[in-house]
Design a protein around this motif. Structure first.
Motif, mmCIF file in Angstrom:
data_model
loop_
_atom_site.group_PDB
_atom_site.id
_atom_site.type_symbol
_atom_site.label_atom_id
_atom_site.label_comp_id
_atom_site.label_asym_id
_atom_site.label_seq_id
_atom_site.Cartn_x
_atom_site.Cartn_y
_atom_site.Cartn_z
ATOM 1 N N HIS A 36 -37.397 107.069 51.489
ATOM 2 C CA HIS A 36 -37.530 106.363 50.217
ATOM 3 C C HIS A 36 -38.464 105.156 50.375
ATOM 4 C CE1 HIS A 36 -33.945 108.677 49.144
ATOM 5 N NE2 HIS A 36 -34.152 108.335 47.882
ATOM 6 N N LEU A 37 -39.193 104.870 49.321
ATOM 7 C CA LEU A 37 -39.918 103.614 49.171
ATOM 8 C C LEU A 37 -39.154 102.800 48.136
ATOM 9 C CD1 LEU A 37 -42.604 101.971 49.774
ATOM 10 C CD2 LEU A 37 -43.455 102.986 47.644
ATOM 11 N N THR A 38 -38.680 101.614 48.530
ATOM 12 C CA THR A 38 -37.873 100.798 47.632
ATOM 13 C C THR A 38 -38.501 99.430 47.439
ATOM 14 O OG1 THR A 38 -36.490 100.191 49.538
ATOM 15 C CG2 THR A 38 -35.663 101.928 48.093
ATOM 16 N N ALA A 39 -38.334 98.879 46.237
ATOM 17 C CA ALA A 39 -38.778 97.527 45.925
ATOM 18 C C ALA A 39 -37.550 96.653 45.748
ATOM 19 C CB ALA A 39 -39.626 97.529 44.660
ATOM 20 N N HIS A 40 -37.507 95.536 46.476
ATOM 21 C CA HIS A 40 -36.338 94.654 46.479
ATOM 22 C C HIS A 40 -36.718 93.270 45.966
ATOM 23 C CE1 HIS A 40 -33.902 97.294 49.230
ATOM 24 N NE2 HIS A 40 -35.121 97.753 49.467
ATOM 25 N N ASP A 41 -35.876 92.692 45.143
ATOM 26 C CA ASP A 41 -36.047 91.312 44.709
ATOM 27 C C ASP A 41 -35.869 90.414 45.933
ATOM 28 O OD1 ASP A 41 -35.645 88.691 43.669
ATOM 29 O OD2 ASP A 41 -35.005 89.545 41.760
ATOM 30 N N ALA A 42 -36.887 89.583 46.209
ATOM 31 C CA ALA A 42 -36.833 88.742 47.406
ATOM 32 C C ALA A 42 -35.773 87.655 47.321
ATOM 33 C CB ALA A 42 -38.205 88.109 47.668
ATOM 34 N N ASP A 43 -35.277 87.362 46.117
ATOM 35 C CA ASP A 43 -34.260 86.319 45.974
ATOM 36 C C ASP A 43 -32.886 86.770 46.455
ATOM 37 O OD1 ASP A 43 -35.975 84.419 44.991
ATOM 38 O OD2 ASP A 43 -35.554 84.866 42.885
ATOM 39 N N ASP A 44 -32.565 88.072 46.260
ATOM 40 C CA ASP A 44 -31.213 88.524 46.591
ATOM 41 C C ASP A 44 -31.159 89.905 47.243
ATOM 42 O OD1 ASP A 44 -31.806 90.175 44.448
ATOM 43 O OD2 ASP A 44 -30.394 89.222 43.065
ATOM 44 N N GLY A 45 -32.310 90.551 47.423
ATOM 45 C CA GLY A 45 -32.348 91.859 48.065
ATOM 46 C C GLY A 45 -32.047 93.027 47.138
ATOM 47 N N LYS A 46 -31.757 92.755 45.874
ATOM 48 C CA LYS A 46 -31.408 93.813 44.925
ATOM 49 C C LYS A 46 -32.547 94.808 44.766
ATOM 50 C CE LYS A 46 -30.119 94.570 40.090
ATOM 51 N NZ LYS A 46 -29.882 93.916 38.764
ATOM 52 N N VAL A 47 -32.217 96.104 44.721
ATOM 53 C CA VAL A 47 -33.233 97.135 44.522
ATOM 54 C C VAL A 47 -33.703 97.121 43.074
ATOM 55 C CG1 VAL A 47 -33.735 99.600 44.591
ATOM 56 C CG2 VAL A 47 -32.314 98.585 46.370
ATOM 57 N N LEU A 48 -35.015 96.970 42.876
ATOM 58 C CA LEU A 48 -35.603 96.965 41.545
ATOM 59 C C LEU A 48 -36.003 98.370 41.114
ATOM 60 C CD1 LEU A 48 -37.868 93.825 42.024
ATOM 61 C CD2 LEU A 48 -35.644 93.928 40.879
ATOM 62 N N TRP A 49 -36.569 99.119 42.063
ATOM 63 C CA TRP A 49 -36.897 100.522 41.807
ATOM 64 C C TRP A 49 -36.993 101.261 43.134
ATOM 65 C CZ3 TRP A 49 -41.443 101.838 44.171
ATOM 66 C CH2 TRP A 49 -42.455 100.880 44.283
ATOM 67 N N SER A 50 -36.904 102.583 43.037
ATOM 68 C CA SER A 50 -36.895 103.416 44.233
ATOM 69 C C SER A 50 -37.660 104.700 43.976
ATOM 70 C CB SER A 50 -35.444 103.741 44.614
ATOM 71 O OG SER A 50 -35.401 104.652 45.694
ATOM 72 N N CYS A 51 -38.446 105.111 44.955
ATOM 73 C CA CYS A 51 -39.182 106.371 44.887
ATOM 74 C C CYS A 51 -38.785 107.227 46.091
ATOM 75 C CB CYS A 51 -40.696 106.115 44.900
ATOM 76 S SG CYS A 51 -41.698 107.616 44.782
ATOM 77 N N GLY A 52 -38.316 108.435 45.841
ATOM 78 C CA GLY A 52 -37.902 109.334 46.907
ATOM 79 C C GLY A 52 -38.752 110.589 46.964
ATOM 80 N N ASP A 53 -38.164 111.666 47.473
ATOM 81 C CA ASP A 53 -38.807 112.984 47.531
ATOM 82 C C ASP A 53 -40.046 112.979 48.440
ATOM 83 O OD1 ASP A 53 -38.621 115.662 46.857
ATOM 84 O OD2 ASP A 53 -40.038 115.480 45.196
ATOM 85 N N PHE A 54 -39.948 112.285 49.573
ATOM 86 C CA PHE A 54 -41.051 112.312 50.543
ATOM 87 C C PHE A 54 -40.925 113.485 51.509
ATOM 88 C CE2 PHE A 54 -41.318 107.948 49.075
ATOM 89 C CZ PHE A 54 -42.684 107.741 49.011
ATOM 90 N N ASN A 55 -39.778 114.128 51.525
ATOM 91 C CA ASN A 55 -39.553 115.240 52.450
ATOM 92 C C ASN A 55 -38.756 116.338 51.748
ATOM 93 O OD1 ASN A 55 -39.231 116.877 54.723
ATOM 94 N ND2 ASN A 55 -37.795 115.490 55.746
ATOM 95 N N PRO A 56 -39.338 116.960 50.712
ATOM 96 C CA PRO A 56 -38.570 117.918 49.912
ATOM 97 C C PRO A 56 -38.134 119.153 50.686
ATOM 98 C CG PRO A 56 -40.898 117.956 49.314
ATOM 99 C CD PRO A 56 -40.697 116.776 50.197
ATOM 100 N N GLN A 57 -38.817 119.477 51.780
ATOM 101 C CA GLN A 57 -38.463 120.659 52.568
ATOM 102 C C GLN A 57 -37.448 120.351 53.670
ATOM 103 O OE1 GLN A 57 -42.484 121.716 53.725
ATOM 104 N NE2 GLN A 57 -42.546 123.357 52.191
ATOM 105 N N GLY A 58 -37.027 119.096 53.780
ATOM 106 C CA GLY A 58 -36.006 118.725 54.755
ATOM 107 C C GLY A 58 -36.448 118.869 56.197
ATOM 108 N N LYS A 59 -37.685 118.485 56.499
ATOM 109 C CA LYS A 59 -38.204 118.577 57.869
ATOM 110 C C LYS A 59 -37.502 117.575 58.771
ATOM 111 C CE LYS A 59 -41.861 121.370 57.073
ATOM 112 N NZ LYS A 59 -42.201 122.607 57.802
ATOM 113 N N ARG A 60 -37.206 117.968 59.998
ATOM 114 C CA ARG A 60 -36.646 117.063 60.997
ATOM 115 C C ARG A 60 -37.756 116.207 61.609
ATOM 116 N NH1 ARG A 60 -35.026 119.389 65.385
ATOM 117 N NH2 ARG A 60 -33.372 117.904 65.916
ATOM 118 N N ASN A 61 -37.386 115.008 62.022
ATOM 119 C CA ASN A 61 -38.274 114.104 62.779
ATOM 120 C C ASN A 61 -39.462 113.601 61.965
ATOM 121 O OD1 ASN A 61 -37.574 116.510 65.199
ATOM 122 N ND2 ASN A 61 -36.697 114.460 65.277
#
Length: 425
Positions: A236-261
Motif C-alpha cells: 500500500h501507498l498511504t498518506a498520513h497527517d503529520a500532526d497525528d499520523g492519521k491515514v488521509l488516503w490509501s492506494c493498494g493493489d500493487f500485487n494483484p497476483q499475490g507474488k511472494r517476495n
C-alpha cells in the motif's frame, strides 16, 4: 503499459517540503533538498579517477552504506567506529571535525549491508540519526548529543529479511521513523527538540511472504495546506497527517497476483501532482495521482507498466521528468526517462554492462545523470537533448551509497573512503 480510468480528483499542488534555504548549498536528506535526487543549479565534475582530480579523500573507520548529507560547511556521514554506531562531521577541506558514538553496532546480514544503512537528516539546527541497532538520537553541529533513545529496546527488533535501511524524515515539529516488517509495523513521530513521542500508529497489512516488509523512505509533502507523509510498504501507498499520523488516503493493489517476495526497496518520487512508485522487484512502475480521501486505489492509479521499473535504486525527478536506473536483471544499466503524467518512455539507452549490479540511486544535475555501479564505476551521461555517455570513472572500491551533488562538488561514499571531487565553492 496499462492506462487506468480516473474519476474526478481533488486538485493538489504536491511538492516536497525539504527545500530549505539555498538548495544548491545544502543536501539535508539522502535525496537532496527537494527530496527528488536532483539539483538544477551548479556545474559538476565529469571526468576523474580515484587518484587524480580529487579534492580529497578521507579514510572511513568502518563499513556503512548510508548517503552523506551536507549543510553549508558541514558534511555528515554515519559509520561504525570500533564496533560502535557513530557519526562523523567533516569540513570541505576533508578535515575530520568530530566523531560522536552512540552504542554497540548491530552489523549487517547482507554482504552489501551494514548497521549504518539509514542516512542522517538535518534541519540546519540539529542532526538526526538512526541505526539498525535501534539507536536513535539528535545532535547539535558540535557533535553534542541532545537526546538519545533506543527503539529496539522500546518496541522490539525489526523482522526484516535484510538490513534496515529506511532513513528518518523531518516535519516542522518532529522526526519520523517508519518500521515496516512482518509483525507490528508502525510509523512514529518524536519531538525534534526533546525526543518525546508525539504519536505512534500501527500500519499492518496481510500480504504474501515479505510483502509486508519495506526498505523505502517516506516522503514529506503538502496536502491541502498541511504536512503529509507518503509511506510505501505492505503493498500500500498511504498518506498520513503529520500532526497525528492519521491515514488521509490509501492506494493498494500493487500485487494483484499475490507474488511472494515483492518487497519495496526503492522509494517513490514525486513529479508534479503524480507519485511514481517502483514495485515488483523492478518489473512494475505505477503512476498514482496525489490527493483524494479514503481508498483511492481505483480512482488515482492513472497508469501502470509491466515492462519497466527499478528494484533497489530510487528514481530521480529532474525538470518534470522521471529518470529510472534499471539496477538488476537483464536490463541492468538501462537509463530510462519517463513522462510522469502518461508513463510513456521519452528516452532509453544503456550503460556499459558487466556482471556487477547497481544499488545506488541515480542523481541528476546540469543535464547529466550520475549512476554508480557496485564495483565503484561512476558513469556520467548527458540526458538532454539526447543520451550521450561522457565518462566512466573508476573509484577502485565498492560503492553502494548514492552520489551527492552539492555546491559544485560530488561526494561519493565508498566502502573504505569518502571522496570529494570538485574545484570550486
Amino acid at each position: 503499459m496499462k492506462l487506468l480510468p480516473a474519476l474526478v480528483l481533488i486538485p493538489l499542488l504536491a511538492r516536497s517540503l525539504y527545500a530549505t534555504g539555498d538548495t544548491s548549498a545544502n543536501w539535508p536528506h539522502w535525496r537532496g533538498s527537494r527530496d527528488n535526487g536532483s539539483v538544477e543549479t551548479g556545474t559538476y565534475p565529469v571526468k576523474w579517477n580515484a587518484e587524480t582530480n580529487l579534492s580529497w579523500k578521507l579514510e572511513l573507520p568502518g563499513k556503512g552504506c548510508s548517503t552523506p548529507i551536507v549543510w553549508q560547511n558541514h558534511i555528515f556521514v554515519t559509520a561504525p567506529v570500533d564496533g560502535q554506531d557513530s557519526i562523523l562531521a567533516v569540513d570541505w577541506s576533508g578535515k575530520l571535525l568530530w566523531t560522536t558514538r552512540f552504542g554497540a553496532e548491530r552489523s549487517g546480514k547482507n554482504a552489501h549491508g551494514s548497521g549504518s544503512n539509514p542516512s542522517p537528516v538535518t534541519d540546519g539546527k540539529s542532526i538526526f540519526v538512526y541505526y539498525k541497532s535501534g539507536e536513535f538520537a539528535a545532535l547539535d553541529f558540535d557533535g553534542k548529543v541532545l537526546w538519545q533513545t533506543n527503539l529496539v529496546e522500546l518496541y522490539g527488533r525489526d523482522t526484516l529479511y535484510w538490513d534496515y535501511g529506511t532513513s528518518p524524515v523531518l516535519t516542522g515539529r518532529d522526526v519520523v521513523i517508519a518500521r515496516l516488517h512482518h509483525g507490528e509495523s508502525y510509523l512514529a513521530a518524536f519531538d525534534k527538540s526533546t525526543g518525546a513521542l508525539h504519536w505512534k500508529v500501527a500500519r499492518n497489512y496481510i500480504t504474501p511472504d515479505e510483502g509486508d516488509h519495506s526498505y523505502a523512505t517516506p516522503i514529506l509533502m503538502k496536502h491541502e495546506s498541511r504536512e503529509t507523509l507518503l509511506v510505501l510498504g505492505g503493498e500500500h501507498l498511504t498518506a498520513h497527517d503529520a500532526d497525528d499520523g492519521k491515514v488521509l488516503w490509501s492506494c493498494g493493489d500493487f500485487n494483484p497476483q499475490g507474488k511472494r517476495n515483492w518487497v519495496p526497496v526503492a522509494s517513490p518520487v514525486i513529479a508534479g501532482d503524480m507519485v511514481i512508485v517502483p514495485y515488483g522487484r523492478g518489473t512494475r512502475l505505477h503512476g498514482i495521482k496525489l490527493g483524494g480521501t479514503a481508498d483511492v486505489t481505483i480512482t488515482n492509479r492513472i497508469w501502470m507498466r509491466e515492462d519497466t521499473g527499478s528494484f533497489c535504486s530510487t528514481p530521480a525527478e529532474y525538470k518534470g521528468r522521471v529518470y529510472l536506473l534499471h539496477d538488476h536483471g537483464p536490463d541492468r544499466g538501462v537509463i530510462e526517462c519517463i513522462d510522469p503524467t502518461t508513463g510513456k518512455t521519452l528516452l532509453r539507452d544503456e550503460l556499459p554492462r558487466t556482471s556487477s549490479e547497481f544499488y545506488a540511486s541515480p542523481t541528476v544535475a546540469d543535464g547529466k545523470i550520475y549512476a554508480v555501479r557496485e564495483d565503484g564505476v561512476v558513469f556520467v551521461a548527458r540526458i538532454e537533448p539526447k543520451f550521450d555517455l561522457l565518462a566512466e570513472n573508476d573509484m577502485g572500491e565498492q560503492i553502494i551509497a548514492s552520489p551527492v551533488l552539492v555546491a559544485n562538488h560530488l561526494l561519493l561514499r565508498g566502502e573504505k573512503h569518502l571522496f570529494c571531487i570538485g574545484n570550486k565553492r
